[in-house]
Design a protein around this motif. Structure first.
Motif, PDB file in Angstrom:
ATOM      1  N   UNK A  58      37.820  32.445  -7.383  1.00  0.00           N
ATOM      2  CA  UNK A  58      36.564  31.716  -7.521  1.00  0.00           C
ATOM      3  C   UNK A  58      35.505  32.285  -6.595  1.00  0.00           C
ATOM      4  N   UNK A  59      34.234  32.142  -6.946  1.00  0.00           N
ATOM      5  CA  UNK A  59      33.202  32.631  -6.039  1.00  0.00           C
ATOM      6  C   UNK A  59      33.102  31.814  -4.759  1.00  0.00           C
TER       7      UNK A  59
ATOM      8  N   UNK B 209      26.200  42.251 -22.740  1.00  0.00           N
ATOM      9  CA  UNK B 209      26.950  41.112 -22.203  1.00  0.00           C
ATOM     10  C   UNK B 209      28.005  40.662 -23.209  1.00  0.00           C
TER      11      UNK B 209
ATOM     12  N   UNK C  88      30.365  34.631 -24.543  1.00  0.00           N
ATOM     13  CA  UNK C  88      31.116  33.701 -23.703  1.00  0.00           C
ATOM     14  C   UNK C  88      32.040  32.874 -24.585  1.00  0.00           C
TER      15      UNK C  88
ATOM     16  N   UNK D 285      36.725  36.143 -16.694  1.00  0.00           N
ATOM     17  CA  UNK D 285      35.876  36.620 -15.607  1.00  0.00           C
ATOM     18  C   UNK D 285      35.808  38.136 -15.579  1.00  0.00           C
TER      19      UNK D 285
ATOM     20  N   UNK E 254      32.842  40.253 -16.953  1.00  0.00           N
ATOM     21  CA  UNK E 254      31.541  40.388 -16.313  1.00  0.00           C
ATOM     22  C   UNK E 254      31.647  40.991 -14.920  1.00  0.00           C
TER      23      UNK E 254
ATOM     24  N   UNK F  51      28.976  43.558 -13.818  1.00  0.00           N
ATOM     25  CA  UNK F  51      27.672  43.040 -13.415  1.00  0.00           C
ATOM     26  C   UNK F  51      27.748  42.468 -12.000  1.00  0.00           C
ATOM     27  N   UNK F  52      28.846  41.774 -11.745  1.00  0.00           N
ATOM     28  CA  UNK F  52      29.012  41.205 -10.409  1.00  0.00           C
ATOM     29  C   UNK F  52      29.072  42.310  -9.368  1.00  0.00           C
TER      30      UNK F  52
ATOM     31  N   UNK G 273      25.549  43.666  -8.746  1.00  0.00           N
ATOM     32  CA  UNK G 273      24.759  42.739  -7.927  1.00  0.00           C
ATOM     33  C   UNK G 273      25.229  42.754  -6.485  1.00  0.00           C
TER      34      UNK G 273
END
Lengths: 671, 392
Positions: free
Chosen positions: A186-187, A611, A614, A623, A626, A629-630, A633
């Protein structure tokens, strides 16, 4: 299979206990879910008091207790499968054929079989609990002509049992397709209980939806094929079929509201049991673990953070160590000071050096992987332009898609240690599907490729004295991998020209260039021939984005490394008393900038920046789709973190001019 | 057909309403049944609404009620945000477009998106040059506006749409100071969402009490997060393990309804408790980043000089007045003004003015330096331009 000796201390002391805790919690939750199930299954709107009293007496009955024991067994086996199959780096099949191969893999078949059995067991418990017409397989009935009482087949019971097997198989199947065993982090950090509470509504919703879908599919399945198991069971067990009752494999038999209600309720119960076990396992295994930065005693040396980061064989430990690094760099001043401290005799900055070295090597390994992928795509474009003349437009475009990432198999050798142990108990998990290279090159030993590919490879070996030596490795390499079956062994680029179309080498074989040209043409012909067959193209076409997803499949580790590194460097501006970070600052900056360039180039490739759709409400974690992209960033944020902290001081750092130019953009917030 | 449309537009309520209203077209039992269900639902929601009065508001009214901008519904400027690192700011206008103004460039990109309605809050992502988060009525938009591009109309492909069922309208958003997380809140939803924006995934953090979350603010070091609710309660989250403390309000719900509009951080909140609760008619405060000037939005803007060490001191400094008839609606200090503090005020007539305060930092000199200037209202040239564009 279960040899503890080879495993590291972390598996023995931490992961196993976490798994045991998760299983224990699932077992403890079982009576609760069972009670809810009993309440719902006996629900009657008009007799509430009788309903409640019925349910309480049923909950205390011995049959329910026995069912609970059976369900405990099911939960134990599920928990064991979770521990055995879970993976931190998802397997991403690059074509539908690879996916098919995974589904038909023997290991997966065993898995499906076990889940079918477990589904039947749970459904048996459910049918016993519901009672009434569902409770037993045989019921006494009166034969119409003679009037004597015989044992008949109870089709309702059979229906429910078969539904269990069906749901078990679909669970196992969807587990592969949706990467059910992929465990993501989890973030944010949360304690286990709030996290469980937060996820519970989602899990209940998922299991209800999944149960409804399965019930619908099973009803359709039973409508068409229900006759076969019914006659088989009745003939083997010597049970009569009661002709006075409406058979269930007919439209009127299936349109029984109470039957469908009970089917979906029991299906929900079944899925909920499994999903809760998976959820608890994920929560327990991803819990943060705090490694000591410095070990006080020599016997604990292998448990200290720098040592653990360097460890390559235990993936889960490496991930948790990187997570711990990111957390300590962010939240804990005292542990940061330990990182910046000097060793007592000698005054070396061992901690910082080891940590930064590991992070930098991880990041540069990703850079190399990306660069290699870009090279492969670029060189492939050249091949395409050569061959496009002889091909139809569609065939050439599809071939370029097919062989889009063919050469990647050879390149990321560096990352082998990181990606092999998908499960901690196995040296190799799922054979074909766990390594990152698998999507590009399903190996020859995987079952789906067995007849055709093996024969082809065999043919190639037999023929290789004729022309194998004459082929330049360059041509070998860019063979059209329509089969995407190149192995990592010597026979890797074997052109899959089918033996029938390749006659024995003619006299012109003395001229290697001509032969190569001729072979090339042949190959193109075969390729375009196959490319026109829709089914084959459907199976072998690369799934869009898959190669991009596969490249970044383990990027959670890189994200943590970036976060940890950038926060530590930024904190060193005020906290590093001895200047240990200053010496590595040029390395860190250039590594980040080089990675940024590689990532930017990667995102210019087709499909890389699109993308994914979803998926709403599935237990499978998407998860990983993506992660790229994470990563981008996180990388930009990391560079900004360093540039804003150091500001103009960066001009004094010794880095090359291009890198300085790039960093200047960051200083001006123009990136 | 109509019922499907009603279902899509207004959900269950709309469907039931439609069936009840067209009693002659549908079977009688259906009309009566839906009327009964509708009555039951209304009764239940009115009960719920009596607990949490804000839930009876419509979506637009709710945004107007909880927006940081005063009189949001008829204001020409809907929201305003300075970039945390550079000289650029974003303004949301009445027509739901967003403009970005930069100090050294004449290009003003205009952002439009079909989901971008009733913009309630804007915030630039820290440690990033391009990302702007926009809280809209139905979703959360993340614009990626390339700072080097000269295009005046970035395409809607530059925007990420983040939405979660039941989480709208969004009235407050807050980036973590490290830029890695975005938290969003809606007065309707008791959960606040912690977004990993790049991965487009959200973790809901649910606490039932309070009936929703209206305002969010991170502490400057990122270790705490304030979440205010519409009722007499707010929470302080600690951001390592995401546990929270409930802070019941001392003086009853009346003051807390004002508290939710405070534009202050957690630590300032304590000061606000002590010093400003005696004022009953203020609605917004803003502290400059160095902690030396405090602006309080009344009918006019009152500016105070503050010092937090050795003891907290608060000295009145002056007032900022607008043009005749203009009332201040929103204010924000520039995040890193070199020569002191720069207060930006949005006025009710659609102007934006920048009010600089030139002073040298008291912390550097170790004493109170004479204030050089100026509480004069220096309307910036950009404000006029903005206004004319708004009118046209």
């Amino acid at each position: 299979m279960f040899s503890l000796k080879q495993n590291s201390w972390f598996i023995r002391k931490v992961v196993i206990w976490r798994a045991v805790a998760s299983i224990a919690w699932s077992v403890l939750l079982l009576p609760v879910t069972a009670a809810v199930f009993v309440l719902l299954s006996r629900f009657s709107l008009f007799h509430p008091i009788q309903w409640i009293s019925d349910c309480t007496s049923l909950l205390a009955a011995s049959s329910t207790v026995f069912s609970l024991v059976v369900l405990c067994g099911v939960v134990l086996i599920t928990g064991f499968f979770n521990l055995e199959f879970y993976t931190l780096v998802p397997a991403i099949p690059c074509s539908r054929m690879a996916l098919l191969g995974t589904v038909l893999h023997p290991r997966q078949c065993v898995h499906s079989l076990v889940y079918c059995t477990m589904g039947m067991l749970v459904m048996w418990c459910a049918s016993v609990t519901i009672g009434g017409r569902y409770s037993t397989l045989g019921t006494p009935c009166r034969q119409s002509e003679s009037g004597e009482v015989v044992t008949c087949l109870n089709e309702y019971h059979l229906f429910i049992l078969l539904a269990g097997a069906f749901m078990g198989y679909s669970h196992s199947f969807l587990g592969v397709v949706q990467n059910m065993y992929y465990v993501s982090f989890q973030p944010i950090q949360q304690y286990k209980y709030p996290r469980f509470k937060g996820c519970l509504p989602m899990v209940v919703k998922c299991s209800v939806i999944q149960a409804l879908y399965s019930a619908r599919n099973f009803a359709a399945f039973y409508f068409f094929f229900g006759y076969a198991p019914k006659t088989w069971i009745s003939s083997t067990l010597n049970l009569q079929i009661d002709s006075s009752i409406q058979p269930l494999d007919s439209l009127t038999g299936l349109l029984d509201f109470s039957l469908l209600y009970h089917l979906s309720i029991s299906g929900t119960f079944l899925y909920l049991t499994w999903y809760l076990t998976v959820l608890l396992f994920r929560i327990c295994v991803t819990e943060a673990y705090s490694f000591p930065v410095q070990s006080t005693f020599t016997e604990d040396a292998e448990q200290s953070l720098p040592k653990v980061l360097a460890e390559k064989n235990t993936l889960v430990m490496k991930f948790l160590a990187l997570q711990d690094l990111a957390l300590l760099s962010h939240h804990s001043l005292s542990r940061r000071l330990e990182v910046f401290s000097l060793s007592q005799p000698g005054g070396h900055a061992h901690n910082w050096n080891a940590i930064s070295r590991e992070c930098l090597s991880l990041l540069s390994e990703l850079t190399q992987r990306l660069v290699a992928h870009q090279d492969a795509v670029a060189s492939n474009g050249r091949v395409k332009s050569q061959s496009a003349s002889s091909d139809t437009r569609s065939a050439s475009s599809s071939s370029s898609v097919v062989s889009g990432t063919e050469d990647i198999a050879e390149t990321p050798r560096l990352s082998v240690p990181l990606r092999t142990p998908g499960s901690v108990f196995k040296s190799s998990v799922g054979g074909a599907n766990n390594a990152l290279t698998a999507p590009f090159t399903p190996d020859v030993n995987s079952p789906f490729s067995s007849p055709a590919i093996r024969r082809l490879v065999g043919q190639q070996d037999r023929q290789s004295p004729c022309f194998g030596t004459e082929q330049s490795p360059h041509i070998m390499r860019r063979g059209p991998k329509l089969w995407s079956a190149s192995t990592e062994s010597q026979s890797s680029g074997s052109p899959p020209a089918s033996p029938a179309t390749v006659p024995s080498p003619p006299a012109a074989s003395q001229k290697p260039s001509f032969l190569a040209q001729w072979l090339q043409n042949r190959r193109e012909q075969v390729k375009s021939f196959l490319a026109k067959r829709v089914l084959i193209m459907y199976l072998f076409n690369k799934l869009p984005e898959a190669s991009s997803q596969a490249l970044f499949a383990d990027s959670q580790a890189h994200i943590w490394a970036l976060q940890g590194l950038s926060h530590l460097v930024a904190a060193s501006f005020s906290e590093d008393q001895f200047g240990v970070v200053q010496t590595t600052l040029p390395n860190v900056l250039s590594c980040l900038v080089v990675l940024l360039e590689a990532v930017d180039r990667h995102f210019k490739l087709p499909h890389a920046s699109s993308k994914p759709v979803r998926t709403i409400c599935s237990m499978g974690d998407s998860t990983y789709k993506t992660l790229r992209f994470a990563l981008r960033a996180a990388l930009k944020t990391a560079i900004y973190k360093i540039t804003t902290t150091f500001g103009e001081h960066l001009n004094a750092v010794n880095i090359s001019t291009e890198h300085r130019k790039r960093l200047q953009q960051f200083l001006e917030f123009k990136d | 057909m109509r019922s499907a449309g009603a279902w899509r537009d207004a959900g269950l309520y709309g469907l039931l309403d439609e069936i009840t209203n067209s009693a002659e077209e549908v079977p009688r039992f259906l009309a009566v049944g839906s009327a009964c269900v509708l009555a039951l639902l209304r009764w239940a929601s009115s009960f719920h609404g009596s607990l949490f009065p804000h839930l009876t508001l419509s979506s637009d009214e709710m945004v107007a009620e909880f927006s940081q901008m005063l009189d949001w519904s008829d204001s020409a400027l809907r929201s305003f945000a300075w970039h945390p690192h550079t000289d650029k700011f974003a303004v949301a206008l009445l027509d739901d477009s967003i403009r970005i103004y930069k100090s050294n460039s004449s290009a003003t990109p205009t952002l439009k998106h079909r989901c971008q309605r009733s913009v309630c809050a804007l915030q630039w992502k820290p440690l990033c040059g391009s990302a702007l988060a926009v809280a809209c009525q139905s979703c959360l938009l993340i614009w990626h506006v390339d700072p080097t591009s000269l295009s005046t109309r970035p395409s809607s492909g530059c925007a990420q749409v983040l939405s979660h069922p039941g989480h709208s309208p969004i009235t407050s958003i807050a980036w973590s100071p490290t830029g890695s997380l975005l938290v969003s809140a809606s007065p309707v939803d008791t959960a606040m969402m912690v977004w990993d924006v790049a991965a487009e995934s959200a973790v809901p953090l649910q606490r039932v009490g309070g009936g929703g979350v209206t305002y969010l603010s991170w502490s400057p070091d990122g270790s705490r997060l304030l979440a205010a609710t519409p009722s007499a309660l707010f929470r302080v989250w600690e951001t390592r393990m995401w546990t929270c403390e409930r802070w019941p309000c001392l003086k009853g719900s009346c003051q807390v309804r004002k508290l939710r509009k405070l534009s202050i951080t957690v630590f300032e909140l304590m000061y606000a408790f002590i010093y400003f609760f005696k004022l009953t008619f203020f609605s917004q405060t803003s502290w400059d980043p160095r902690g030396e000037r405090l602006a309080v939005l009344l009918k006019v803007i009152a500016v105070f000089k503050t010092r937090s060490s050795p003891v907290f001191e608060l000295l009145p400094c002056g007032f900022v007045m607008g043009e005749a008839g203009a009332e201040p609606r929103f204010m924000q200090f520039h995040p890193h003004f070199q020569h002191g503090a720069l207060l930006t005020v949005c006025w009710s007539d659609g102007r934006i003015s920048h009010v600089p305060f030139y002073f040298s930092s008291a912390g550097l000199l170790g004493g109170d330096s004479p204030q050089q200037a100026l509480a004069s209202n220096t309307a910036d040239h950009s404000s006029n331009k903005l206004y004319t564009e708004q009118i046209s």
